[in-house]
Write a protein that holds these residues in place. Structure first.
Motif, PDB file in Angstrom:
ATOM      1  N   VAL A   1       6.143  21.025  42.555  1.00  0.00           N
ATOM      2  CA  VAL A   1       6.636  21.477  41.251  1.00  0.00           C
ATOM      3  C   VAL A   1       5.459  22.165  40.555  1.00  0.00           C
ATOM      4  O   VAL A   1       4.320  21.696  40.615  1.00  0.00           O
ATOM      5  CB  VAL A   1       7.151  20.281  40.402  1.00  0.00           C
ATOM      6  N   ALA A   2       5.719  23.292  39.888  1.00  0.00           N
ATOM      7  CA  ALA A   2       4.655  24.068  39.246  1.00  0.00           C
ATOM      8  C   ALA A   2       3.947  23.237  38.171  1.00  0.00           C
ATOM      9  O   ALA A   2       4.600  22.494  37.429  1.00  0.00           O
ATOM     10  CB  ALA A   2       5.239  25.333  38.645  1.00  0.00           C
TER      11      ALA A   2
ATOM     12  N   GLN B   1       7.085  26.200  44.659  1.00  0.00           N
ATOM     13  CA  GLN B   1       6.827  26.852  43.368  1.00  0.00           C
ATOM     14  C   GLN B   1       6.667  28.358  43.510  1.00  0.00           C
ATOM     15  O   GLN B   1       6.795  29.101  42.536  1.00  0.00           O
ATOM     16  CB  GLN B   1       5.633  26.228  42.661  1.00  0.00           C
TER      17      GLN B   1
ATOM     18  N   GLY C   1      10.578  21.237  44.647  1.00  0.00           N
ATOM     19  CA  GLY C   1       9.745  21.969  43.690  1.00  0.00           C
ATOM     20  C   GLY C   1      10.441  23.156  43.061  1.00  0.00           C
ATOM     21  O   GLY C   1      10.326  23.393  41.859  1.00  0.00           O
TER      22      GLY C   1
ATOM     23  N   SER D   1      11.315  23.920  39.096  1.00  0.00           N
ATOM     24  CA  SER D   1      10.411  24.883  38.454  1.00  0.00           C
ATOM     25  C   SER D   1      11.090  26.146  37.957  1.00  0.00           C
ATOM     26  O   SER D   1      10.675  26.726  36.960  1.00  0.00           O
ATOM     27  CB  SER D   1       9.293  25.283  39.430  1.00  0.00           C
TER      28      SER D   1
END
Length: 460
Positions: free
Chosen positions: A43-44, A227, A257, A261
């Motif tokens: 995940v960002a 991401q 992710g 994101s």
């Protein structure tokens, strides 16, 4: 989907769920674990920071301290903030335009754009009852035009022919003009992809967008790029007025992710998720349901919707009447149940959406359950119609013939007959009442060894 994230978050939150009182310390420890879990899920970073800040702010406030079960309230906050990050509610396609409503599809090469065009056409035909025309404006890959033509045939959508010596804008305008004459509701325009974001690509798609003025401009992105998916979507969003995102290959995305994101970084809603290669494997994206799945709480609403779409209602009603009359449940019926389950994504797809099935769903994904169901089907197919209707008559010589025909062992056949007996008993008990809970308890008997065939595990 999201297996790694579900496992890590479940572990982190389990320690706090039973706490009678939440302190800054135990909240801090849990949030550290949640933060790690999100970063490992690709995940960002800005998304993780914003998420942790919001959860922390709410968790140390009045909301939790006044709750009768603070631990559960904390988990609820985590769930609500996950939903918030992904967009709160499902955003449907806006097709309120003078027909035909034009949908433009954009994305990088290999993201699954052309397949998504066909899946979306099928979705609009079956769920929204729209008359759909698809066209390819990808003049760089003759194979892409041919691929879309083949897929359009599979989903029974009309295909508008194009060739590599035409301009994309001319192709799209000709398709829209044809759609007006033939009273199509929707035109979906497939565009060329590149291996990376470049100026030529962006200027071409900007020109195309300006020329056809679509009501929806959807960016198709591969969930497995994590991401990077969000960053690429942002690059496209800066160049084009995107209205939404289709996340493909989400069934293979163990991390999650991209799903967490994309909305936060682009400000654009995820409208659909591609959940497999089949042309019916497209689901509307519901942030609340996805958050529930991420936290191992299942997704019963999607399961019910899927059942309504894919279960053969006629066969189901026939079986219900048969059971009510006390005529029993034979091996023909058992085979029908296996086939219905396969239509709903197999054992793994089913378990993924059931509450508290996290660990079993994990094991199901390694293919053991599908393999086991394949064996059962092969054995039943090897029997005569008489044997399927009267399994009690299957004796030594019949057993040997059935096993020889299916290429399986006597112990496999014995296991099938035992499982069928269990299902038969369960059906008898259900009698006139039926009900999902009883059905699910009985499913335990169908699980292969080592998959927890002793019934439902506790809920998270």
């Amino acid at each position: 989907m999201f297996e790694n994230l579900t496992e890590r978050l479940s572990k982190s939150l389990r320690s706090i769920t039973g706490q009678a009182r939440l302190t800054e310390d135990n909240i801090k420890d849990t949030l550290r674990e949640v933060r790690k879990a999100l970063l490992e899920a690709d995940v960002a970073l800005p998304v993780v920071k914003a998420f942790i800040e919001k959860v922390k702010e709410r968790a140390v406030g009045q909301e939790v301290s006044k709750s009768l079960s603070p631990g559960q309230q904390f988990v609820k906050i985590v769930q609500q903030e996950l939903e918030q990050i992904m967009g709160e509610a499902n955003e449907t396609l806006n097709l309120a335009a003078n027909p035909p409503a034009v949908i433009l599809m954009a994305g990088l090469q290999g993201a699954g754009k052309t397949t998504s065009v066909a899946k979306l056409a099928r979705y609009l035909k079956e769920r929204e009852k729209k008359k759909v025309l698809v066209v390819s404006a990808d003049i760089y890959r003759p194979a892409a035009i041919k691929q879309l033509e083949t897929l359009a045939g599979e989903v029974a959508a009309e295909f508008f022919p194009s060739s590599t010596d035409q301009k994309p804008i001319d192709i799209a305008n000709a398709a829209i003009a044809h759609a007006k004459i033939q009273f199509f509701d929707v035109v979906i325009v497939d565009t060329a992809g590149r291996l990376h974001v470049d100026d030529d690509m962006m200027s071409e798609i900007k020109e195309l967008h300006a020329g056809i003025n679509p009501v929806e401009t959807l960016f198709v992105v591969d969930a497995m790029t994590g991401q990077d998916a969000a960053n690429t979507a942002k690059a496209f969003g800066d160049a084009l007025p995107l209205t939404g995102v289709i996340l493909t290959k989400a069934d293979g995305d163990a991390r999650g992710g991209a799903a967490l994101s994309v909305r936060h970084i682009t400000g654009k809603p995820i409208k659909f998720m591609g959940m497999g290669e089949k042309v019916d494997a497209l689901e509307p994206f519901h942030p609340d349901r996805v958050a529930s799945r991420i936290l191992g709480m299942g997704d019963i609403l999607s399961l019910i919707e899927e059942a309504e779409q894919k279960i053969d209602k006629e066969k189901a009603e026939k079986l219900a009447k048969k059971v009510k009359k006390g005529k029993g449940f034979d091996l023909e019926d058992f085979r029908d149940q296996i086939q219905q389950m396969k239509n709903m994504g197999g054992m793994a797809g089913l378990m993924d959406k059931l509450p508290g099935m996290g660990q079993i769903a994990e094991v199901a994904k390694n293919g053991a359950a599908e393999k086991e169901m394949g064996k059962l089907e092969a054995l039943i197919n090897s029997m005569t119609p008489y044997e399927r209707r009267k399994p009690d008559m299957i004796s030594g010589s019949r057993k040997r013939r059935i096993c020889a025909g299916s290429g399986l062992q006597i112990q496999d056949l014995n296991r099938l007959l035992k499982q069928h007996k269990q299902m038969q008993k369960m059906m008898k008990k259900m009698g006139n009442k039926g009900g999902m809970s009883k059905m699910m308890r009985g499913l335990g008997g169908m699980l292969p060894p080592g998959m927890g065939g002793g019934g439902m595990p506790p809920r998270f």
